[in-house]
Design an enzyme around this catalytic site. Structure first.
Site, PDB file in Angstrom:
ATOM      1  N   GLY A  12      -7.265 -13.635   8.190  1.00  0.00           N
ATOM      2  CA  GLY A  12      -7.722 -12.331   7.684  1.00  0.00           C
ATOM      3  C   GLY A  12      -9.110 -12.012   8.211  1.00  0.00           C
ATOM      4  CG  ASP A 143     -10.049 -16.130   0.822  1.00  0.00           C
ATOM      5  OD1 ASP A 143     -10.187 -14.934   0.532  1.00  0.00           O
ATOM      6  OD2 ASP A 143      -9.005 -16.594   1.306  1.00  0.00           O
ATOM      7  NE  ARG A 183      -4.107 -17.268   1.087  1.00  0.00           N
ATOM      8  CZ  ARG A 183      -4.216 -17.185   2.399  1.00  0.00           C
ATOM      9  NH1 ARG A 183      -5.008 -18.011   3.040  1.00  0.00           N
ATOM     10  NH2 ARG A 183      -3.550 -16.270   3.058  1.00  0.00           N
ATOM     11  CD  GLN A 293     -10.949  -7.546  -1.807  1.00  0.00           C
ATOM     12  OE1 GLN A 293     -11.527  -8.175  -2.680  1.00  0.00           O
ATOM     13  NE2 GLN A 293      -9.706  -7.103  -1.968  1.00  0.00           N
TER      14      GLN A 293
END
Ligand code: F6P
Length: 410
Positions: A12, A143, A183, A293
């Site tokens: 990502g 993350d 996640r 985001q």
């Protein structure tokens, strides 16, 4: 003889993944004494298998490289491609023949845990065939879940985006549940606490995946919060779960898995919106911050951008020293003022691991975030970046081609 370098992006994207790309390319261009061509893989290792790549040098000439610094998303395109566990698989000699064909001596991969898996496998295979190619991982992920590093580039800007968006949402006089990415780790959802201006301010409730989510407790928390405010903002991580492996979003619908076997987590906010509506009879909205985001340039953190560039260039310096199979990690010094140093850490210990938020940073029966997190995260969102504009809109760099014909690459 000079060796060429190749750089790719995978997983990502983030708002500063291209700043790391800039760091790699800028540093490599400065080392033309030892590095020849600098290639960019289009769509990561998967694209490279099809020799889908581009020469990065022309970008410097036409000013595009400078623009890349403030362009979010993966300029080179991304992939979620898992190399086989079995290092005797035919794909490895195939890849190394291509490395040989393009005289690659230095390989840089900008990504998270899954991408570090690629760096780990390639560097381990290289050892078995006595290849001298240097494989270096450059960290990135909103993350913030990579081990052996204080934090990862991309998290600071995403945290700034989340906190400022939640502060804006709180201004609207409504009840809102905000679903935030991350996640299995709650770092980014935790960053919503930075939106709070005073004790009792929104977001009043914050739920992370690290603590088992109990729907009845959640409803009781919401009900209790209504005693103090009718303008309630609740922030949840996309990965909230019952503590036994069942994600809240799975209660709403089946979720698929990606090529790395990760469940694609989405929909917890909507599920909880319906739960609150049905059980408490309250008008409530849910907002999934979704890809905004991780790809918004509106809230770039200057600290994040600076560190992303620095980790890219440090990666090149590290490879040139002969190091391989390492990821560039961030170490926070003990100084009173925030200060980061960079160091290579063994990628084999990083790949496929997940660093979660320490449980003692989560408070109030798992529905709030403690001061330790705030102290940790605040330095990472400092400073803003002026994004160049064209016609009143942000001006971004974009690839003018989807691929370069291998034959056209000199
Ligand atoms: O790893 C970064 C991340 O943005 C996670 O927060 C999210 O769960 C995942 O990627 C989504 O992946 P994709 O965009 O491939 O669906």
């Amino acid at each position: 003889m000079k060796k060429n370098a190749i750089v790719g992006q995978s997983g990502g994207p983030t708002a500063v993944i291209n700043a790391s790309l800039y760091g790699v390319v800028y540093e490599a261009l400065n080392r033309e004494d030892v590095i020849g061509t600098i290639y960019g893989m289009i769509n990561g290792i998967e694209g490279f298998l099809n020799e889908n790549m581009m020469d990065m040098k022309p970008l410097e000439v036409n000013g595009e490289l400078e623009l890349i610094k403030t362009t979010p998303g993966s300029y080179l395109g991304s992939c979620r491609y898992k190399l086989p566990e079995d290092l005797t698989d035919a794909v490895y000699p195939q890849l190394f023949e291509k490395f040989e064909k393009y005289n690659i001596g230095y390989f840089f991969y900008i990504g998270g845990n899954d991408s570090m898996d690629t760096v780990s496998k390639l560097s381990r295979y290289a050892e078995t065939v006595n290849s001298e190619i240097r494989f270096i991982g450059i960290p990135k992920t909103i993350d913030n879940d990579l081990v052996l590093t204080d934090h990862t580039p991309g998290f600071g800007s995403a945290a700034k985006y989340v906190a400022s968006t939640v502060r804006e949402i709180a201004i609207d006089a409504s009840v809102t549940i905000v679903e935030i990415m991350g996640r299995h780790a709650g770092w980014l959802a935790a960053a919503s606490v930075l939106a709070r201006k005073f004790e009792g301010d929104n977001p009043v409730l914050i739920y992370l995946p690290e603590v088992a989510f109990d729907q009845e407790q959640f409803l009781a928390d919401v009900q209790k919060a209504f005693e103090h405010t009718s303008n309630l903002v609740v922030c949840i991580s996309e990965g909230i779960n019952d503590g036994n492996g069942k994600f809240v979003c799975e209660l709403a619908s089946d979720v698929g898995v990606d090529t790395f076997g990760h469940k694609m987590l989405t929909g917890s906010g909507k599920y909880l919106e319906n739960l609150v509506k049905d059980r408490l009879g309250v008008k409530v909205r849910s907002i999934e911050l979704n890809v905004n985001q991780r790809c918004s340039s509106a809230m770039l953190s200057a600290t994040d951008e600076k560190e992303a560039i620095a980790s890219g260039s440090f990666g090149v310096q590290t490879a040139l020293k002969g190091t391989t199979g390492m990821m560039i990690a961030f170490h926070r010094t003990d100084d009173a003022d925030y200060h980061i140093t960079y160091a290579p850490e063994d990628v084999n210990l990083i790949c496929n691991q997940e660093k979660t938020v320490p449980l003692d940073w989560i408070t109030e029966n798992g529905s709030d975030i403690g001061q330790q997190f705030i102290d940790y995260a605040l330095p990472l969102i400092q400073g803003s970046v002026k994004v160049p504009e064209a016609g009143g809109l942000p001006k971004f760099a974009y690839r003018k081609c989807n691929c370069s014909e291998p034959s056209k690459i000199s």
